[in-house]
Design an enzyme around this catalytic site. Structure first.
Site, PDB file in Angstrom:
ATOM      1  N   HIS A  27       0.855  -1.198   0.000  1.00 58.53           N
ATOM      2  CA  HIS A  27       0.000   0.000   0.000  1.00 58.53           C
ATOM      3  C   HIS A  27       0.885   1.241   0.000  1.00 58.53           C
ATOM      4  O   HIS A  27       1.484   1.595   1.012  1.00 58.53           O
ATOM      5  CB  HIS A  27      -0.908  -0.032   1.234  1.00 58.53           C
ATOM      6  CG  HIS A  27      -1.873   1.103   1.338  1.00 58.53           C
ATOM      7  ND1 HIS A  27      -3.231   0.904   1.488  1.00 58.53           N
ATOM      8  CD2 HIS A  27      -1.703   2.457   1.341  1.00 58.53           C
ATOM      9  CE1 HIS A  27      -3.841   2.074   1.577  1.00 58.53           C
ATOM     10  NE2 HIS A  27      -2.927   3.035   1.494  1.00 58.53           N
ATOM     11  N   HIS A  79       1.493   5.348  -2.219  1.00 56.69           N
ATOM     12  CA  HIS A  79       0.882   6.415  -3.026  1.00 56.69           C
ATOM     13  C   HIS A  79       1.989   7.093  -3.828  1.00 56.69           C
ATOM     14  O   HIS A  79       2.455   8.186  -3.468  1.00 56.69           O
ATOM     15  CB  HIS A  79       0.168   7.426  -2.129  1.00 56.69           C
ATOM     16  CG  HIS A  79      -1.048   6.894  -1.439  1.00 56.69           C
ATOM     17  ND1 HIS A  79      -2.321   7.012  -1.965  1.00 56.69           N
ATOM     18  CD2 HIS A  79      -1.188   6.219  -0.275  1.00 56.69           C
ATOM     19  CE1 HIS A  79      -3.190   6.457  -1.151  1.00 56.69           C
ATOM     20  NE2 HIS A  79      -2.535   5.955  -0.108  1.00 56.69           N
ATOM     21  N   LYS A 132       1.706  10.837  -5.065  1.00 55.74           N
ATOM     22  CA  LYS A 132       1.857  11.928  -4.099  1.00 55.74           C
ATOM     23  C   LYS A 132       3.270  12.048  -3.551  1.00 55.74           C
ATOM     24  O   LYS A 132       3.584  13.029  -2.858  1.00 55.74           O
ATOM     25  CB  LYS A 132       0.895  11.720  -2.923  1.00 55.74           C
ATOM     26  CG  LYS A 132      -0.589  11.717  -3.278  1.00 55.74           C
ATOM     27  CD  LYS A 132      -1.425  11.513  -2.017  1.00 55.74           C
ATOM     28  CE  LYS A 132      -2.916  11.543  -2.315  1.00 55.74           C
ATOM     29  NZ  LYS A 132      -3.358  10.347  -3.060  1.00 55.74           N
ATOM     30  N   HIS A 134      -9.599   1.952   1.283  1.00 54.11           N
ATOM     31  CA  HIS A 134      -9.217   2.719   2.467  1.00 54.11           C
ATOM     32  C   HIS A 134     -10.440   2.719   3.394  1.00 54.11           C
ATOM     33  O   HIS A 134     -11.497   3.251   3.020  1.00 54.11           O
ATOM     34  CB  HIS A 134      -8.875   4.159   2.095  1.00 54.11           C
ATOM     35  CG  HIS A 134      -7.556   4.336   1.426  1.00 54.11           C
ATOM     36  ND1 HIS A 134      -7.223   3.708   0.248  1.00 54.11           N
ATOM     37  CD2 HIS A 134      -6.475   5.099   1.770  1.00 54.11           C
ATOM     38  CE1 HIS A 134      -6.000   4.067  -0.107  1.00 54.11           C
ATOM     39  NE2 HIS A 134      -5.513   4.906   0.795  1.00 54.11           N
ATOM     40  N   GLU A 174     -10.391   5.509   8.197  1.00 51.72           N
ATOM     41  CA  GLU A 174      -9.103   6.067   8.626  1.00 51.72           C
ATOM     42  C   GLU A 174      -9.381   7.202   9.617  1.00 51.72           C
ATOM     43  O   GLU A 174      -9.177   8.380   9.340  1.00 51.72           O
ATOM     44  CB  GLU A 174      -8.322   6.563   7.411  1.00 51.72           C
ATOM     45  CG  GLU A 174      -6.868   6.866   7.706  1.00 51.72           C
ATOM     46  CD  GLU A 174      -6.079   7.240   6.475  1.00 51.72           C
ATOM     47  OE1 GLU A 174      -4.907   7.641   6.639  1.00 51.72           O
ATOM     48  OE2 GLU A 174      -6.601   7.134   5.349  1.00 51.72           O
ATOM     49  N   ASP A 230       2.673   3.146   2.907  1.00 56.31           N
ATOM     50  CA  ASP A 230       1.690   4.212   2.710  1.00 56.31           C
ATOM     51  C   ASP A 230       2.373   5.445   2.110  1.00 56.31           C
ATOM     52  O   ASP A 230       3.209   5.329   1.228  1.00 56.31           O
ATOM     53  CB  ASP A 230       0.973   4.527   4.025  1.00 56.31           C
ATOM     54  CG  ASP A 230      -0.415   5.131   3.796  1.00 56.31           C
ATOM     55  OD1 ASP A 230      -0.863   5.193   2.636  1.00 56.31           O
ATOM     56  OD2 ASP A 230      -1.056   5.536   4.773  1.00 56.31           O
ATOM     57  N   ASN A 231       2.038   6.621   2.598  1.00 65.93           N
ATOM     58  CA  ASN A 231       2.529   7.859   1.990  1.00 65.93           C
ATOM     59  C   ASN A 231       3.991   8.106   2.308  1.00 65.93           C
ATOM     60  O   ASN A 231       4.486   7.708   3.366  1.00 65.93           O
ATOM     61  CB  ASN A 231       1.687   9.042   2.471  1.00 65.93           C
ATOM     62  CG  ASN A 231       0.227   8.885   2.103  1.00 65.93           C
ATOM     63  OD1 ASN A 231      -0.468   8.063   2.684  1.00 65.93           O
ATOM     64  ND2 ASN A 231      -0.237   9.663   1.144  1.00 65.93           N
TER      65      ASN A 231
END
Length: 434
Positions: free
Chosen positions: A79, A81, A84, A233, A236, A333-334
């Protein structure tokens, strides 16, 4: 740390310590933390044999002494991104909150996301992942125009990056949008077909809503017709009234969906009463939902109030899930964006911090599989994240003999083996992003 890998086609990597949970089959002799001592015979870039290590064993020509160092299969990051990644230098989150992150990313996307910008940042992130030892990665890509999928800048950049690095890393994409897009049925069907054509999965941001079950059912029916998996998602937030995960389980039962369903985050579970948690996890286990926890981002965003120390960690109830046989993975994640200002696509950091945050130790046991083998299974690529005979020798050799040593240092001197040879992809310099 240097690894004197011979130039010959065949060699034996002797006395390395491997998590038993990532081997092709259960083996005896693991220590209390689940590490087992083995030799790995590698020929033509493939693991040909896994042997139990014997201290009195005969040294053979071509042996490379692993020195009791820990070896993992290369990571699977389930997972991320990529679209971004690395926008923090130009777009900060003013208060570190979830709403601040949403606003910051929206502004940056509208102002800066050209094809060249996306290629530069995605490529940087992918090279970082490869250098740290990631073999497969799933990224969520924002959906802005479901009526015109071929014009989505993020998807076009992703397809280009995937083709460029296809021999080093497996990249898979998930369309990330709001359930509101399902109101535009024909447009979303067209977008979903585009995602299916490119081997992706369908994703949505799922939060409590009065129409949630009906919208979810429409999504699952679309995915079922196209034969694609779903990656969501989910909740969250830390609202104990947020029970979307339970709604998802009920919709799976109603729809008869047969694909893989992955639920990311699920933070609200950590705020709920034990009875509701038990009820939810019973249904999740019954319908086979997999869960991916994002400990770095969730700890960064959840329970954040200016001038106040957070009381909650934001990480979902992973121990209780695993105890029920639910597949649980951890992911990055991010990365350096308004949702999480840090990170370097390093799955060892993710595993180390997950261990600390969620108390996944004493013993550590099977948890290393959550960033390798289990994540590969959820991704639909069981050949990744596992050390098995006949598969590529894509491995990571750490300068540590125990988990205490492994988690106490950043392991910046790790050796990443690609097809049995040290990887030639270095960590990129941040100046490239100036």
């Amino acid at each position: 740390m240097t690894l004197a890998t011979p130039t010959v086609d065949t060699y034996r990597l002797t006395h390395v310590r491997v998590p038993a949970a990532v081997l092709e089959q259960e083996v005896a002799g693991a220590d209390n933390d689940g590490l087992v001592d083995v030799n790995l015979l590698i020929r033509s870039g493939v693991v040909r044999r896994i042997e139990m290590y014997e201290p009195s064993g005969v040294t053979q020509l071509g042996d490379v002494d692993g020195g009791a160092r820990i070896v993992f299969p290369q990571f699977v990051d389930l997972h991320t991104h990529l679209d971004k990644a690395h926008i923090v230098p130009r777009t900060l989150n003013p208060d570190g909150t979830f709403q601040g992150a949403l606003a910051g990313c929206k502004e940056d996307r509208e102002r800066n996301w050209t094809h060249a910008d996306l290629i530069r940042r995605m490529d940087f992130a992918v090279r970082s992942a490869i250098a740290h030892g990631t073999r497969a990665m799933r990224t969520h890509l924002d959906v802005t125009r479901p009526e015109a999928p071929t014009e989505e800048a993020g998807w076009q950049a992703f397809l280009e990056i995937r083709a460029h690095w296809e021999h080093q890393i497996e990249l898979q994409a998930v369309s990330l949008s709001s359930l509101v897009h399902l109101d535009v049925t024909r447009a979303y069907e067209r977008y979903a077909s585009f995602v299916a054509e490119h081997g992706g999965a369908l994703g949505m941001v799922v939060r409590p809503d009065i129409d949630l079950p009906d919208r979810l059912l429409a999504l699952f029916n679309t995915a079922g017709r196209l034969g694609v998996d779903i990656d969501l998602h989910v909740d969250e937030m830390l609202d104990p009234e947020a029970t979307s995960l339970l709604d998802i389980a009920h919709v799976i039962e109603r729809s008869g969906f047969a694909g893989t369903v992955t639920a990311g985050h699920c933070c609200s579970l950590s705020s709920q009463h034990d009875d509701l948690i038990e009820k939810t996890l019973d249904r999740v286990a019954a319908v086979g939902i997999a869960v991916v926890s994002l400990p770095l981002c969730n700890s960064y965003l959840q329970d954040r109030v200016g001038g106040r120390t957070p009381r909650a960690r934001g990480v979902t109830v992973v121990q209780e899930m695993a105890a029920r046989g639910i597949n649980v993975a951890f992911a990055s994640d991010n990365t350096r964006d308004p949702f999480y200002a840090y990170g370097d696509q390093d799955m060892l950091e993710v595993l180390r911090e997950a261990t600390r945050i969620a108390h996944l130790d004493h013993p550590i046991g099977r948890w290393p599989a959550a960033v390798t083998r289990v994540a590969g299974d959820i991704m639909g690529r069981p050949e990744f994240g596992c050390i098995r005979t006949g598969d590529r020798a894509d491995l990571i050799l750490f300068n540590a003999r125990t988990y205490s040593e492994l988690y106490s240092r950043p392991q910046s001197d790790r050796v990443v083996l690609s097809k049995g040879r040290p990887s030639t992809v270095p960590l990129p310099d941040y100046r490239e992003l100036d």
